[in-house]
Design a protein around this motif. Structure first.
Motif, short mmCIF file in Angstrom:
data_model
loop_
_atom_site.label_atom_id
_atom_site.label_comp_id
_atom_site.label_asym_id
_atom_site.label_seq_id
_atom_site.Cartn_x
_atom_site.Cartn_y
_atom_site.Cartn_z
N THR A 39 0.82 -1.20 0.00
CA THR A 39 0.00 0.00 0.00
C THR A 39 0.86 1.26 0.00
O THR A 39 1.70 1.45 0.88
N ALA A 40 0.65 2.12 -0.99
CA ALA A 40 1.38 3.37 -1.09
C ALA A 40 1.18 4.19 0.18
O ALA A 40 0.08 4.24 0.73
N TYR A 41 2.24 4.83 0.65
CA TYR A 41 2.28 5.68 1.83
C TYR A 41 2.23 4.91 3.15
O TYR A 41 2.80 5.37 4.14
N ALA A 42 1.57 3.77 3.22
CA ALA A 42 1.44 3.04 4.48
C ALA A 42 2.53 2.00 4.67
O ALA A 42 2.96 1.75 5.79
N SER A 43 2.97 1.37 3.60
CA SER A 43 3.97 0.31 3.67
C SER A 43 5.37 0.90 3.54
O SER A 43 5.64 1.64 2.59
N PRO A 44 6.29 0.60 4.48
CA PRO A 44 7.64 1.19 4.38
C PRO A 44 8.35 0.85 3.07
O PRO A 44 9.00 1.72 2.49
N GLN A 45 8.23 -0.41 2.61
CA GLN A 45 8.93 -0.72 1.37
C GLN A 45 8.28 -0.05 0.17
O GLN A 45 8.96 0.38 -0.77
N ALA A 46 6.95 0.11 0.20
CA ALA A 46 6.28 0.84 -0.88
C ALA A 46 6.70 2.31 -0.88
O ALA A 46 6.91 2.91 -1.94
N LEU A 47 6.83 2.89 0.31
CA LEU A 47 7.31 4.27 0.42
C LEU A 47 8.73 4.40 -0.14
O LEU A 47 9.06 5.38 -0.82
N PHE A 48 9.56 3.40 0.12
CA PHE A 48 10.92 3.43 -0.41
C PHE A 48 10.89 3.46 -1.93
O PHE A 48 11.64 4.22 -2.57
N PHE A 49 10.04 2.65 -2.54
CA PHE A 49 9.99 2.63 -3.99
C PHE A 49 9.42 3.92 -4.57
O PHE A 49 9.75 4.31 -5.69
N MET A 50 8.55 4.60 -3.80
CA MET A 50 8.02 5.89 -4.26
C MET A 50 9.03 7.02 -4.07
O MET A 50 9.15 7.90 -4.92
N ALA A 51 9.72 7.02 -2.94
CA ALA A 51 10.55 8.17 -2.56
C ALA A 51 12.04 7.85 -2.55
O ALA A 51 12.85 8.72 -2.24
#
Length: 577
Positions: free
Chosen positions: A168-180
């Motif tokens: 989940t974008a913004y909620a999951s740390p690894q998803a945040l890493f891939f976004m930012a």
């Protein structure tokens, strides 16, 4: 220590604790940092944030704002949610296009009158409206700081993410890493992914296992991202995948137990999440009931516009037509980008003082249909609407304009540029996103109505798309509380969302899974938008012929991001002045 010094220290500590989030709101100074996934780091952060809350004693001042921040009844927001229905606000949030809402425009309801000058914000956002700042004093700064520090302490205490491995974008740390993530962060990326594996494993051992559905999504996302990395980073990502697929999947929550109430501490954590995302003290039951009322109010709009567009007046039949007609789906990703860009061209023409936002395609099946990245503080990134082009055949043509207005202008982009231009405000009120979600997402949902007031929608079908989006936001109030407070299964939530929205089967699945992984965030939109319209209605009634909608919007955006109770104080002071 004065409030601004205290606020600067808190905001730096917050951004060092969550540097990925800092990057997403445009604070490039933190671009080389990664969050520490260890539980001890969250415990230290929670203690630090709590020290900020306790660092000063509220002084005599505005009782409404102080009572709001302290959670003492929040009568302002509760008046919208439970106070006799406030039919104007409820019809706006759920029904869209109601003439009672449009009648609040200047010139006797002439929507085009709003476009005079620079639109709703005289002088143009780029010129830095509200010279000298309209923050309404140090007491508002103090109350916003106490609220942000208090909710940050709660978030770091409950750490719902550790019980919700997902993509989940913004909620999951690894998803945040891939976004930012950036090249500057690669040096610590392997330790970051290994730390996540350890944290998920420890959480599961403490009675906080993730969901089977979320784990599967996280694994898929990690597999898809492998090609972007090599060496020790890729090896650490693979170790995280193996941990998720192996020991964590073996003890994961099944689809009957996706709600966060099923993990240790989940009920308390969810109550804190509801408070944080709505910036109120509303209970899950009150939010749930609000969603049901909004959906009921929507039925008349489904019928009215359905008759106009399709010659069909039955709301369920209208939703089925929108959901099932292949002619109402895109065929290529380029078509999606073109549709969003065309809508934003019209919006920018109505707001010529606003810096242009970019539109960029994104191929990410785990992301929401679109999301917004604010301008970077150092000018290295323009405000950008990221539009997901994956699987265009599942994406509706009728919703693209509401999506553009929500994410871009007059929605997130206008609000973010306005906040960043308020140089007199402390940074914790200029660079903020989900931490004051009822204001940020509430404005963006309200902006979809502003686009209607300005006649920016190109057709009745596009206006029906706005109603469709309103139904999704109202349905979130019910489905999110249903799963996390009342124990709904994944399938129960899907059935409910499908019955009340025009989302495709894939859209329904993504919507439900997004809020399995991010408890509470779904509640920000309708609660915040309804309060903004309620304040607009009250201001118009109090000021009579002196009311100008552009002045009201100037005051709302000129306040920077605030809890909605503090916004009510700001608007009340403006009306009284």
């Amino acid at each position: 220590m004065n409030v601004h010094t205290l606020g600067d220290a808190f905001f730096d500590r917050l951004n060092r604790h969550d540097p990925l989030g800092a990057s997403l709101v445009g604070l490039t100074a933190y671009d080389a940092l990664l969050p520490d996934p260890r539980a001890a780091a969250d415990e230290a952060a929670a203690a630090s944030f709590q020290e900020t809350v306790l660092a000063f004693t509220p002084t005599d001042g505005d009782a409404v704002a102080r009572a709001f921040v302290a959670g003492g009844g929040d009568a302002v927001a509760r008046a919208f949610v439970a106070g006799g229905g406030d039919a104007v606000a409820r019809t706006f949030v759920a029904g869209g296009g109601d003439t009672r809402a449009r009648s609040l425009t200047p010139a006797g309801g002439d929507a085009h009158a709003l476009v005079a000058g620079d639109g709703l914000l005289p002088g143009g956002v780029a010129d830095g409206f509200l010279p000298g700042g309209a923050a309404d004093g140090d007491d508002i700064d103090r109350d916003v700081l106490r609220w942000m520090a208090g909710t940050a302490a709660e978030e770091a205490t409950h750490c719902l993410w550790e019980a919700n491995a997902s993509a989940t974008a913004y909620a999951s740390p690894q998803a945040l890493f891939f976004m930012a993530g950036s090249a500057q962060r690669l040096h610590g990326a392997a330790a970051f992914f290994d730390g996540l594996a350890d944290r998920y494993r420890e959480a599961s051992g403490r009675g906080r296992p993730s969901t089977r559905a979320g784990i599967a999504q996280a694994v898929t996302q990690l597999d898809e991202q492998h090609a972007r990395f090599d060496g020790n980073v890729r090896a650490a990502m693979q170790r995280l995948v193996e941990t998720l697929r192996g020991e964590l999947s073996a003890v994961a929550r099944d689809d009957e137990h996706v709600g966060i109430l099923h993990v240790r501490g989940g009920e308390d954590g969810y109550r804190a999440a509801v408070a944080a995302h709505t910036t109120t003290d509303l209970t899950p039951r009150e939010v749930h009931d609000l969603g049901l009322r909004l959906l009921a109010d929507l039925e008349a709009e489904w019928s009215r516009l359905g008759q106009q567009v399709f010659g069909v007046g039955d709301p369920a039949a209208v939703r089925a037509r929108l959901r099932d007609d292949p002619a109402l789906r895109f065929t290529t990703g380029d078509e999606i980008v073109t549709a969003v860009a065309a809508a934003l061209d019209r919006a920018h023409a109505a707001f010529p003082g606003t810096a242009r936002c970019l539109v960029e395609p994104v191929d990410d099946p785990a992301a929401p249909p679109a999301y917004y990245l604010p301008p970077a503080a150092d000018g290295s990134r323009a405000g950008t609407v990221c539009v997901v082009t994956t699987d265009p055949g599942q994406r509706s043509t009728f919703g693209s304009e509401a999506l553009a207005f929500h994410e871009g202008v007059p929605g997130h982009h206008l609000q973010a540029v306005a906040s960043q231009a308020l140089m007199a405000l402390p940074d914790y009120r200029r660079y903020v996103d989900t931490r004051l979600g009822a204001y940020v997402e509430g404005w963006a949902l309200y902006a979809e109505q502003v686009a209607e007031d300005l006649d920016l929608y190109s057709s009745p079908l596009a206006r029906l798309g706005r109603v469709s989006f309103a139904a999704v936001r109202a349905g979130r109030l019910v489905a999110d509380t249903g799963m996390h407070a009342y124990g709904w299964s994944r399938e129960q939530a899907r059935v409910f969302v499908r019955a009340h929205t025009a989302l495709s089967a894939a859209g329904v699945a993504q919507e439900v899974d997004r809020y399995i992984g991010w408890p509470g965030q779904a509640l920000a939109y309708s609660v915040g938008a309804g309060e903004i319209l309620r304040l607009r209605t009250l201001s118009q009634a109090a000021l009579g012929p002196r009311f100008r909608l552009e002045d009201f919007h100037q005051r709302v955006l000129g306040s920077g991001a605030v809890p909605i109770g503090a916004l009510a104080t700001i608007i009340d002071r403006w009306v009284r002045s």
